[in-house]
Design a protein around this motif. Structure first.
Motif, PDB file in Angstrom:
ATOM      1  N   LEU A 189       0.834  -1.208   0.000  1.00 19.95           N
ATOM      2  CA  LEU A 189       0.000   0.000   0.000  1.00 19.95           C
ATOM      3  C   LEU A 189       0.864   1.252   0.000  1.00 19.95           C
ATOM      4  O   LEU A 189       0.665   2.167  -0.816  1.00 19.95           O
ATOM      5  CB  LEU A 189      -0.926  -0.028   1.214  1.00 19.95           C
ATOM      6  CG  LEU A 189      -1.760   1.229   1.482  1.00 19.95           C
ATOM      7  CD1 LEU A 189      -2.698   1.500   0.323  1.00 19.95           C
ATOM      8  CD2 LEU A 189      -2.536   1.083   2.788  1.00 19.95           C
ATOM      9  N   ALA A 190       1.840   1.301   0.890  1.00 17.99           N
ATOM     10  CA  ALA A 190       2.702   2.486   0.985  1.00 17.99           C
ATOM     11  C   ALA A 190       3.555   2.662  -0.266  1.00 17.99           C
ATOM     12  O   ALA A 190       3.714   3.778  -0.776  1.00 17.99           O
ATOM     13  CB  ALA A 190       3.598   2.374   2.218  1.00 17.99           C
ATOM     14  N   ALA A 191       4.095   1.561  -0.795  1.00 16.11           N
ATOM     15  CA  ALA A 191       4.981   1.642  -1.956  1.00 16.11           C
ATOM     16  C   ALA A 191       4.254   2.179  -3.185  1.00 16.11           C
ATOM     17  O   ALA A 191       4.782   3.009  -3.935  1.00 16.11           O
ATOM     18  CB  ALA A 191       5.576   0.271  -2.258  1.00 16.11           C
ATOM     19  N   TYR A 192       3.034   1.708  -3.387  1.00 14.50           N
ATOM     20  CA  TYR A 192       2.344   2.070  -4.625  1.00 14.50           C
ATOM     21  C   TYR A 192       1.670   3.429  -4.561  1.00 14.50           C
ATOM     22  O   TYR A 192       1.277   3.960  -5.604  1.00 14.50           O
ATOM     23  CB  TYR A 192       1.362   0.965  -5.013  1.00 14.50           C
ATOM     24  CG  TYR A 192       2.096  -0.226  -5.588  1.00 14.50           C
ATOM     25  CD1 TYR A 192       2.564  -0.193  -6.900  1.00 14.50           C
ATOM     26  CD2 TYR A 192       2.354  -1.351  -4.830  1.00 14.50           C
ATOM     27  CE1 TYR A 192       3.269  -1.260  -7.429  1.00 14.50           C
ATOM     28  CE2 TYR A 192       3.057  -2.428  -5.347  1.00 14.50           C
ATOM     29  CZ  TYR A 192       3.512  -2.375  -6.652  1.00 14.50           C
ATOM     30  OH  TYR A 192       4.215  -3.428  -7.170  1.00 14.50           O
ATOM     31  N   ILE A 193       1.538   4.018  -3.380  1.00 18.32           N
ATOM     32  CA  ILE A 193       1.122   5.422  -3.326  1.00 18.32           C
ATOM     33  C   ILE A 193       2.152   6.265  -4.071  1.00 18.32           C
ATOM     34  O   ILE A 193       1.814   7.082  -4.931  1.00 18.32           O
ATOM     35  CB  ILE A 193       0.970   5.898  -1.872  1.00 18.32           C
ATOM     36  CG1 ILE A 193      -0.250   5.251  -1.217  1.00 18.32           C
ATOM     37  CG2 ILE A 193       0.833   7.426  -1.819  1.00 18.32           C
ATOM     38  CD1 ILE A 193      -0.377   5.551   0.268  1.00 18.32           C
ATOM     39  N   GLY A 194       3.426   6.051  -3.746  1.00 20.69           N
ATOM     40  CA  GLY A 194       4.481   6.807  -4.412  1.00 20.69           C
ATOM     41  C   GLY A 194       4.642   6.448  -5.873  1.00 20.69           C
ATOM     42  O   GLY A 194       4.809   7.325  -6.730  1.00 20.69           O
ATOM     43  N   ALA A 195       4.566   5.147  -6.180  1.00 24.53           N
ATOM     44  CA  ALA A 195       4.790   4.699  -7.559  1.00 24.53           C
ATOM     45  C   ALA A 195       3.740   5.265  -8.508  1.00 24.53           C
ATOM     46  O   ALA A 195       4.063   5.779  -9.588  1.00 24.53           O
ATOM     47  CB  ALA A 195       4.790   3.174  -7.607  1.00 24.53           C
ATOM     48  N   TYR A 196       2.478   5.201  -8.118  1.00 22.52           N
ATOM     49  CA  TYR A 196       1.419   5.662  -9.016  1.00 22.52           C
ATOM     50  C   TYR A 196       1.289   7.182  -9.013  1.00 22.52           C
ATOM     51  O   TYR A 196       0.909   7.771 -10.034  1.00 22.52           O
ATOM     52  CB  TYR A 196       0.086   5.005  -8.640  1.00 22.52           C
ATOM     53  CG  TYR A 196       0.013   3.569  -9.107  1.00 22.52           C
ATOM     54  CD1 TYR A 196      -0.090   3.268 -10.456  1.00 22.52           C
ATOM     55  CD2 TYR A 196       0.044   2.519  -8.203  1.00 22.52           C
ATOM     56  CE1 TYR A 196      -0.153   1.958 -10.896  1.00 22.52           C
ATOM     57  CE2 TYR A 196      -0.004   1.198  -8.624  1.00 22.52           C
ATOM     58  CZ  TYR A 196      -0.111   0.923  -9.976  1.00 22.52           C
ATOM     59  OH  TYR A 196      -0.166  -0.377 -10.411  1.00 22.52           O
ATOM     60  N   ALA A 197       1.591   7.819  -7.902  1.00 20.18           N
ATOM     61  CA  ALA A 197       1.580   9.280  -7.894  1.00 20.18           C
ATOM     62  C   ALA A 197       2.646   9.824  -8.846  1.00 20.18           C
ATOM     63  O   ALA A 197       2.420  10.826  -9.545  1.00 20.18           O
ATOM     64  CB  ALA A 197       1.812   9.810  -6.484  1.00 20.18           C
ATOM     65  N   PHE A 198       3.790   9.154  -8.910  1.00 27.96           N
ATOM     66  CA  PHE A 198       4.827   9.565  -9.848  1.00 27.96           C
ATOM     67  C   PHE A 198       4.401   9.283 -11.284  1.00 27.96           C
ATOM     68  O   PHE A 198       4.552  10.127 -12.172  1.00 27.96           O
ATOM     69  CB  PHE A 198       6.137   8.842  -9.545  1.00 27.96           C
ATOM     70  CG  PHE A 198       7.228   9.140 -10.533  1.00 27.96           C
ATOM     71  CD1 PHE A 198       7.856  10.379 -10.537  1.00 27.96           C
ATOM     72  CD2 PHE A 198       7.622   8.203 -11.466  1.00 27.96           C
ATOM     73  CE1 PHE A 198       8.869  10.674 -11.453  1.00 27.96           C
ATOM     74  CE2 PHE A 198       8.621   8.481 -12.388  1.00 27.96           C
ATOM     75  CZ  PHE A 198       9.242   9.723 -12.377  1.00 27.96           C
ATOM     76  N   LEU A 199       3.845   8.087 -11.514  1.00 31.34           N
ATOM     77  CA  LEU A 199       3.476   7.691 -12.863  1.00 31.34           C
ATOM     78  C   LEU A 199       2.460   8.654 -13.469  1.00 31.34           C
ATOM     79  O   LEU A 199       2.603   9.078 -14.618  1.00 31.34           O
ATOM     80  CB  LEU A 199       2.912   6.258 -12.842  1.00 31.34           C
ATOM     81  CG  LEU A 199       2.393   5.718 -14.174  1.00 31.34           C
ATOM     82  CD1 LEU A 199       3.506   5.636 -15.201  1.00 31.34           C
ATOM     83  CD2 LEU A 199       1.749   4.352 -13.967  1.00 31.34           C
ATOM     84  N   TYR A 200       1.430   8.994 -12.707  1.00 37.64           N
ATOM     85  CA  TYR A 200       0.373   9.839 -13.239  1.00 37.64           C
ATOM     86  C   TYR A 200       0.567  11.318 -12.890  1.00 37.64           C
ATOM     87  O   TYR A 200       0.493  12.187 -13.761  1.00 37.64           O
ATOM     88  CB  TYR A 200      -0.985   9.363 -12.716  1.00 37.64           C
ATOM     89  CG  TYR A 200      -1.340   7.975 -13.179  1.00 37.64           C
ATOM     90  CD1 TYR A 200      -1.558   7.706 -14.528  1.00 37.64           C
ATOM     91  CD2 TYR A 200      -1.437   6.930 -12.273  1.00 37.64           C
ATOM     92  CE1 TYR A 200      -1.868   6.435 -14.958  1.00 37.64           C
ATOM     93  CE2 TYR A 200      -1.746   5.644 -12.696  1.00 37.64           C
ATOM     94  CZ  TYR A 200      -1.965   5.405 -14.042  1.00 37.64           C
ATOM     95  OH  TYR A 200      -2.256   4.135 -14.459  1.00 37.64           O
TER      96      TYR A 200
END
Length: 468
Positions: free
Chosen positions: A290-301
């Motif tokens: 959960l924590a990792a993909y907050i950053g990953a998807y916020a960067f992607l989009y």
């Protein structure tokens, strides 16, 4: 004596059954259908908004719709795969991908386009649980405790698709308009269905009628329905956390309570809360996801939108700027897959994400282009490390009989992260993706990265894990 023993072991290893390589193409293709649709639209959001008169807050629903449907569908389909085998679920779901591609390519307005992304989300939710279930079956058949090479291949395939996605999205948008990014799903669906039909094993029982009836009785439909209500109301609130939508979190809490009671009493629960509750290492892995993909998807989009609206790049240029992230991610995945150290890989990913978020706070409209490329390179470290390590941890920590549903839950927590990221992006930008909004988004990402790193540093159970 020793040399003969070594020779005998070598001979036994040589005679051991090998993984069925015919399964690899449908496994890989099925598992990447979701990430390619995640990344390909990242650089098309601004053109879609311009064509349909939608703001960044509205086009954010194109991201959220996919993950909303997939977050609901992944654990449900994963559980059905555990019960019925992967073949039928894989074929049915990948057929939906083609349907979604047609609807999206012909969509007359944003509402229909969002609906196509919902269908696409359900269509892409079978590939990854099916791949993990097939790996578990092959592990039992071959006697290999953990097929690390194939797990790494899945991670690298996702990274490769992530490289291609923004570039392909920019290219298709430049040549054929944003609708071409939806039409791409039609040939991908056809290929997936053909490969699945030809290569996935049939799992018919000895007495199909009696066995199928027994399995149907084991499907926890009330539990699945309550889980869907819980997740749907929670995600809808996260997408627009406003006081006048108070009924959504209240409904989510009520559904969570009812779901807990149901699952603890059910003979064949959809999610075995007793087992899951006693598996603290797996719960921590889900929290890290959960924590990792907050950053990953916020960067992607979020960052992609800023590079276009705030920095002034074209969709194709924005895709090229993000390419180093995924190229570095591929290299990190390959290196980490050879080492096999889950904890070390997570630590590297956590530190890399904190550093990248801090660097993001230093960027502005007057920054040189090389600074954006440097950020993309740094973000590639957690991009490659975290996905692989989280996937390997779930494979090692889960109950083998629930591999499909556990893999689905991993993706569900990742999509929860994407929902938080989409909500944070919409809140940070409002009607325009400017630099001030990008910095607000970076602070949210930095907080999530810090939580990820702390969960990794203080988790002693990670020291016991290895992938061989």
């Amino acid at each position: 004596m020793t040399s003969r023993s070594t020779a005998e072991r070598g001979e036994a290893a040589a005679q051991a059954p090998a993984l069925d390589r015919r399964l690899v193409p449908p496994m890989v293709l099925g598992s990447v259908l979701n990430p390619i649709n995640s990344t390909i639209i990242a650089v098309a959001l601004v053109p879609i908004g311009a064509a349909l008169g939608a703001s960044p807050a509205q086009t954010a629903w194109l991201v959220s719709a996919l993950y909303l449907a997939t977050a609901l569908g992944q654990p449900v389909v994963g559980r059905l795969i555990d019960l019925f085998g992967p073949r039928r679920l894989f074929l049915s779901a990948t057929t939906l991908v083609g349907v979604a591609g047609v609807v999206g390519a012909l969509a007359p307005n944003l509402g229909v386009l969002i609906a196509s992304r919902v269908v696409l989300g359900f269509g892409t939710c079978a590939g990854y649980p099916a791949a993990m279930a097939l790996l578990r079956a092959e592990s039992r058949r071959t006697g290999q405790d953990s097929p690390a090479g194939i797990l790494t291949l899945l991670a690298v395939a996702n990274q490769t698709v992530a490289v291609i996605g923004p570039l392909l999205g920019g290219l298709l948008t430049s040549l054929g308009g944003w609708r071409a990014t939806f039409a791409l799903n039609v040939p991908l669906s056809v290929l997936a269905v053909v490969l699945g039909a030809l290569r996935l094993p049939r799992t018919e029982p000895a007495d199909p009628a009696r066995r199928r009836g027994a399995l149907v009785q084991r499907i926890d439909l009330p539990g699945m329905a309550l889980f869907a209500v819980l997740l749907l109301t929670l995600l809808l609130f996260l997408m627009n956390p406003h006081p006048d939508r108070w009924y959504l979190p209240v409904t989510a809490v009520a559904a969570a309570a009812a779901f807990t009671v149901r699952e603890r009493r059910a003979a064949e629960p959809f999610i075995d809360l007793k087992v899951l509750g006693g598996n603290a290492p797996l719960l921590l892995t889900y929290a890290r996801a959960l924590a990792a993909y907050i950053g990953a998807y916020a960067f992607l989009y979020g960052f992609a939108q800023w590079t276009e609206e705030g920095f002034g790049l074209t969709p194709l240029q924005a895709g090229l700027v993000q390419a180093p992230t995924f190229l570095v991610g591929i290299g990190v995945s390959v290196l980490a897959g050879r080492r096999g150290g889950i904890r070390a890989t997570l630590l590297i990913g956590g530190i890399g994400q904190v550093a990248a978020c801090a660097l993001m706070l230093l960027l502005g409209v007057h920054s040189p282009l090389w600074a954006l490329l440097l950020l993309a390179v740094v973000f590639g470290i957690p991009q490659g490390a975290n996905g692989l390590a989280l996937q390997n941890a779930v494979f090692r920590q889960t109950d083998p009989a629930r591999t499909g549903s556990s893999a689905g839950l991993l993706r569900t927590f990742a999509y929860l992260g994407s929902m938080v990221a989409a909500a944070a992006t919409a809140a940070a930008y409002g009607t325009h993706a400017g630099t001030a909004g990008m910095h607000r988004l970076a602070l949210v990402m930095l907080a999530a990265a810090a939580v990820f790193l702390l969960l990794t540093v203080f988790d002693r159970n990670l020291r016991k894990l290895s992938v061989g």
